[in-house]
Design an enzyme around this catalytic site. Structure first.
Site, PDB file in Angstrom:
ATOM      1  N   CYS A 110       6.718  17.845  -2.247  1.00 42.22           N
ATOM      2  CA  CYS A 110       7.922  16.903  -2.464  1.00 42.22           C
ATOM      3  C   CYS A 110       9.085  17.784  -3.196  1.00 42.22           C
ATOM      4  CB  CYS A 110       7.599  15.764  -3.165  1.00 42.22           C
ATOM      5  SG  CYS A 110       6.103  14.835  -2.289  1.00 42.22           S
ATOM      6  N   CYS A 150       3.795  15.496  -4.922  1.00 39.51           N
ATOM      7  CA  CYS A 150       3.341  16.909  -4.777  1.00 39.51           C
ATOM      8  C   CYS A 150       4.071  17.874  -5.055  1.00 39.51           C
ATOM      9  CB  CYS A 150       2.072  16.973  -3.773  1.00 39.51           C
ATOM     10  SG  CYS A 150       3.150  17.042  -2.198  1.00 39.51           S
ATOM     11  N   ASP A 189       8.105 -22.046   5.658  1.00 40.61           N
ATOM     12  CA  ASP A 189       6.665 -21.645   5.978  1.00 40.61           C
ATOM     13  C   ASP A 189       6.012 -22.877   5.487  1.00 40.61           C
ATOM     14  OD1 ASP A 189       4.711 -19.567   6.022  1.00 40.61           O
ATOM     15  OD2 ASP A 189       4.231 -20.385   3.967  1.00 40.61           O
TER      16      ASP A 189
END
Length: 794
Positions: free
Chosen positions: A19, A16, A495
Site C-alpha cells: 500500500c 501493508c 422501513d
C-alpha cells in the site's frame, strides 16, 4: 521553477508495504512532487512545486487510488464581524489557504467551521489569518463562557448607545428647527457647540467604524463600516468646513449637518443593539438544552457519598441517584429499581421502569427509587451532549439558499460606493450644477441606506430559529442544507420493523411439538434478529431448556440453517424449504391465512422433515396511522419497505393506510430500491432504525433515523427523530417548509429594501438621518421576522 513547499500528510487505509509503495509511486509520478510514504507512521512526507501541482491534486490522487488523507475540523469563535461582507471575506480568505479543505463562516453565530489537513496548516495559523484581516478569533468557547462574553458585549453596546444618544439629542433639536421652524436657545445653533457634541460621537463612539473600514480596505475588502465611515465623515467634515468659514465672517450662515453624522451613528448603534438582543433569542433552544444538564453528582468514594461537579465524573465511577434528582451522566443501573422520566430525550411522556443492568440517560429525571449506577459515558460522549453538538452544528451551517446572498454581499459595498459617486457627480453637474450641498446630501443618503447586514442575516437567523424549534420538539437536523432539502421531498419510504411497528415482535402461533420448540429456540438463541429474540422469549416463557447450536448460518432474506444436538434445523420461508427439498404438505393455506393477518410466518424443518409453523407478529405503533395520514395530507407519496412477503406487507400496510408497498427486499437491496425511486424523478426520504438501513439512509435525498435505533443508522441519517414517534416526521417537514418560507420572506425584504431604498436616496428624497434609521431597522426587521418561527405551530 518556484521553491518547493513541504507537507506531512496522514494517509489512512494502508494495510501493508504494498500500500505505502503504491501511494509513494503514484505521488512521485506527479509533476514537481517528491514523496516518501512510511507505513508504520502512516505519514507521507511530500515536497511539491505549487506552480506545477496543488495540494488538492495530491490529496485527490491519494484518494483516487483507494486511500484517504486524514482531515481535522476546527471550530472557532470569530469576533468583530458587522455584516455579511465581513463573513464572506473571512470565508473566502480561509478557503484559499493551502491545506484548508472547506471553511464556513456564520455571521449570526459569529463562528467558523474549518476542515483542514493538519500536516499542512494548524488552527493557530488559521486564527492568525483571520486576525490579519482585522478581526479576532479563538478556539470555540464553552457555551456558558460565550454567553457571558455576549452579555458583556451587549452591555458595552448599551453604554455606547446611551452616551451617543445623549450627545445626539441636542443636535436632533436643530433638525426640528429647520423642519418646523421651532424656537430653541441660540447656543444650540452655534457651529462650535454642535462641533463639541458631534466630535466625540464621530471619533470616540464611532471609532469602531473607522477601524473596521481601515482593516477591510487594507485587506482589499469593503464592508458596512466603509459605508458608515464614508457617509458620516462626509457630513461631519462638510459641517466643519462650514464652521471654519464663519471665522472672521460673523454674517455667514453655515449649512451644518452635524446632526446627520451623529444621529446616523446613534441610530446604527441602536439597530445593532436591537439586532444583537434579537440574535441571542435565536439561540434560546440551545440554551434550553444546556440548562437540562445536571450540575452535580453523588459519587461513591471509598464507600462514602461525595457531591462533586458532574464534569469531574469519570467512566467507571459509581453514583447514587435519589428520587427527584437528575441522572448525572449516561450509565448502567448496578442495583435498585425506579422509574425515570426520559421525555426530554425520547419524547415519551410515560416514565420508563429501570432495574439492574438497564441503561440510563444523563439529565433524565429519577422519579421514585434510589439506584446505584455505573458511569459509562461522560462529558461530550453523553446522549444530551451529542444532541447539543448536532444542534450547534446545524445552527452554524449554511443552507445552499444562502449562497446567492453571500455572492451579492461580496460585491455589495463597492457597488454602493460607485452609485454614491455617480449620484454626487450627477447632482453637482446636471441636477443642481455647482451646488455642493444637495449633491453631498444625496450621496450620503445612498451610502447610509444601503444595508448588507440584512442580506447576511436573512438565512442564518431563520436556520438557527428553525433548527432550534425542531430540537425543542425532538427533531434534530444535522445541518442547514438538510433543513432546506427536506421541503423538496415528494416521496417517503418507511422501513416496517422498528419504524412503523414497535420492533418487538411476539410469537402468536406455534404448531409443532415441544421437542421442536427446544431445537428451534436453541438454533435462534445466538441470533440478534428481533424474530429470533421473540422465539427465544416464547420458549423461555414455556420453560423450555435451551442448548447451544453447534453451527449457525443466516440465509439473508430466507431464514436460518443450524445444527443443534447433531440435528439440522431449517427455519424460514417457502424458498428456503424448496432449496433444501423439504415438502411442506398442506401448510400453504395456513401460511396464507397468517400472512393475510399481517403475521410473519416461518416454516420449520428438522433433518429435512417438515415439523410445523411458527408465526410472529410485530404490533403497530399506536401513532403510526395518524402520522402516515399527516404525511399524505402534506402531498407526499408514502411507501412501506419490508423483507416480508407481499401478503404480510399488504396486511400491515392496510392497517396503517399505506397503498404502496415494496416487499421481499433483502437488507442489502434497500439502497437500490431508494435509488430506483430517485431515478424516477422522486425526491426521497428514507426512514429507518437498523444497521441494514444505513446504506439506504445515506443514499436517500434525506435520511431520517428513528432515535431508538442503532448508532450506525443515526450516524448515516440527515435527521434524527428522538424517541420512536412517527408523528415527528410530518412535523420535521412542516418545520422545513416554515423555515424556507421565512428565509424567502427575509431575502425578499432584504433585496427589496436595498433595490427600492438606494434609488430613492439617489434622487434626493431621503434625508441622511432618515436613511440611517432605515438602514439600522432593516436588520432588526429581518431578525424579528425570523423569530416569528418560534411561535409557528407544528
Amino acid at each position: 521553477m518556484s521553491e518547493k513547499e513541504h507537507a506531512d500528510l496522514t494517509v489512512t487505509g494502508m494495510t501493508c508495504a504494498a500500500c505505502s509503495t503504491r501511494v509513494e509511486k503514484v505521488l512521485n509520478k506527479m509533476d514537481g512532487v517528491d514523496a516518501q510514504v512510511n507505513l508504520t507512521t502512516e505519514k507521507a512526507a511530500v515536497d511539491y512545486d505549487p506552480e506545477q501541482t496543488s495540494m488538492d491534486d495530491i490529496t485527490n490522487k491519494i484518494e483516487k487510488v483507494g486511500y484517504g488523507v486524514l482531515k481535522e475540523e476546527a471550530d472557532l469563535d470569530v469576533y468583530g464581524m458587522t455584516c455579511a461582507a465581513c463573513s464572506s471575506r473571512i470565508e473566502k480568505v480561509l478557503n484559499k489557504q493551502n491545506g484548508v479543505e472547506t471553511a464556513s463562516v456564520n455571521l449570526t453565530t459569529e463562528s467558523a467551521s474549518i476542515q483542514y489537513n493538519p500536516g499542512i496548516i494548524d488552527p493557530d495559523t488559521l486564527i492568525e489569518k483571520i486576525q490579519k484581516l482585522g478581526y479576532d478569533a479563538a478556539p470555540k468557547a464553552e457555551a456558558e463562557e460565550k454567553e457571558s462574553y455576549k452579555e458583556q458585549e451587549l452591555n458595552k453596546q448599551k453604554t455606547k448607545l446611551i452616551v451617543s444618544a445623549a450627545l445626539s439629542a441636542p443636535l436632533l433639536l436643530t433638525m426640528f428647527v429647520h423642519l418646523f421652524n421651532m424656537s430653541i436657545p441660540a447656543i444650540f445653533m452655534n457651529p462650535w457647540f454642535q462641533f463639541a457634541l458631534a466630535t466625540p460621537v464621530q471619533f470616540v463612539i464611532g471609532w469602531q467604524f473607522y477601524v473596521g473600514a481601515y482593516k477591510n480596505l487594507r485587506n482589499g475588502g469593503a464592508n458596512m463600516d466603509v459605508l458608515v465611515a464614508l457617509g458620516t465623515s462626509a457630513a461631519y467634515f462638510y459641517s466643519l468646513s462650514e464652521g471654519i468659514r464663519t471665522i472672521g465672517n460673523p454674517g455667514y450662515d453655515p449649512h451644518l449637518y452635524y446632526e446627520a453624522s451623529a444621529v446616523i451613528i446613534t441610530l446604527i448603534l441602536f439597530g445593532k443593539y436591537l439586532e444583537t438582543r434579537a440574535k441571542t433569542q435565536t439561540t434560546n433552544a440551545l440554551s434550553s438544552l444546556l440548562s437540562l444538564q445536571a450540575k452535580e453528582a453523588r459519587v461513591l468514594r471509598n464507600g462514602e457519598e461525595v457531591m462533586t461537579p458532574v464534569e469531574d465524573v469519570v467512566v467507571g465511577d459509581h453514583l447514587i441517584v435519589k428520587p427527584g434528582e437528575k441522572i448525572p451522566v449516561d450509565g448502567t443501573v448496578i442495583s435498585g429499581s425506579t422509574s425515570i422520566d426520559e421525555s426530554m430525550i425520547t419524547g415519551e411522556s410515560m416514565p420508563v421502569e429501570k432495574e439492574t443492568d438497564a441503561s440510563v440517560i444523563g439529565s433524565t429525571i429519577n422519579q421514585n427509587g434510589v439506584i446505584e449506577m455505573e458511569a459509562t459515558k461522560v462529558g461530550k460522549d453523553t446522549a444530551l451532549a451529542s444532541i447539543v453538538k448536532v444542534v450547534e452544528d446545524a445552527q452554524g451551517s449554511k443552507a445552499p439558499i444562502q449562497r446567492l446572498a453571500d455572492v451579492i454581499s461580496g460585491y455589495f459595498v463597492p457597488i454602493v460606493v460607485g452609485i454614491a459617486v455617480v449620484t454626487f457627480i450627477t447632482w453637482i453637474t446636471l441636477v443642481q450644477p455647482g451646488q455642493l450641498e444637495p449633491a453631498l446630501v444625496a450621496a450620503i443618503a445612498v451610502l447610509v441606506i444601503a444595508c448588507p447586514c440584512a442580506l447576511g442575516l436573512a438565512t442564518p437567523t431563520s436556520i438557527m430559529v428553525g433548527t432550534g424549534k425542531a430540537a425543542e420538539n425532538g427533531i434534530l437536523f444535522k445541518g442547514g442544507e438538510h433543513l432546506e432539502r427536506t421541503h423538496e421531498l415528494d416521496a417517503i419510504v418507511l422501513d416496517k420493523t422498528g419504524t412503523i411497528t414497535k420492533g418487538k415482535p411476539e410469537v402468536t402461533t406455534f404448531t409443532a411439538d415441544r421437542e421442536t420448540l427446544q431445537l428451534l429456540a436453541s438454533a435462534e438463541k445466538g441470533s440478534e434478529h428481533p424474530l429470533a429474540q421473540a422465539i427465544v422469549a416464547y420458549a423461555t416463557e414455556e420453560e423450555v431448556a435451551l442448548s447451544d447450536a453447534e453451527q449457525f448460518q443466516a440465509v439473508p432474506g430466507h431464514g436460518i440453517e443450524a445444527t443443534v444436538s447433531a440435528q439440522t434445523i431449517l427455519v424460514g420461508n417457502r424458498k428456503l424449504m424448496q432449496d433444501h427439498g423439504v415438502a411442506i404438505g398442506d401448510a400453504e393455506q395456513t401460511l396464507i391465512e397468517m400472512e393475510e393477518a399481517g403475521e410473519t410466518a416461518m416454516l420449520i424443518a428438522v433433518d429435512g422433515e417438515y415439523r410445523g409453523i411458527v408465526s410472529v407478529a410485530d404490533t403497530i405503533k399506536e401513532t403510526a396511522p395518524d402520522a402516515i395520514k399527516a404525511l399524505q395530507d402534506q402531498g407526499l407519496t408514502v411507501m412501506m419497505l419490508t423483507g416480508d412477503n407481499e401478503r404480510t406487507a399488504q396486511a400491515i400496510a392496510k392497517q396503517v393506510g399505506i397503498d404502496d408497498t415494496i416487499s421481499e427486499v433483502l437488507p442489502e437491496d434497500k439502497a437500490e430500491k431508494v435509488k430506483e425511486l430517485q431515478l424516477q424523478g422522486h425526491k426521497v426520504a428514507m426512514v429507518g432504525d437498523g444497521v441494514n438501513d444505513a446504506p439506504a439512509l445515506a443514499i436517500a435525498d434525506i435520511g431520517i433515523a428513528i432515535g431508538t435505533g442503532t448508532e450506525v443508522a443515526i450516524e448515516a441519517a440527515d435527521i434524527t427523530i428522538l424517541g420512536g414517534e412517527l408523528q415527528l416526521i410530518p412535523k420535521a417537514i412542516k418545520v422545513s417548509h416554515a423555515t424556507i418560507r421565512n428565509i424567502r420572506q427575509n431575502l425578499f425584504w432584504a433585496f427589496g429594501y436595498n433595490t427600492a431604498g438606494i434609488p430613492v436616496a439617489a434622487i434626493g428624497l431621503l434625508a441622511p438621518w432618515v436613511a440611517g434609521a432605515a438602514m439600522a431597522l432593516s436588520s432588526v426587521s429581518v431578525v424579528t421576522n425570523s423569530l416569528r418561527l418560534k411561535r409557528a405551530k407544528i
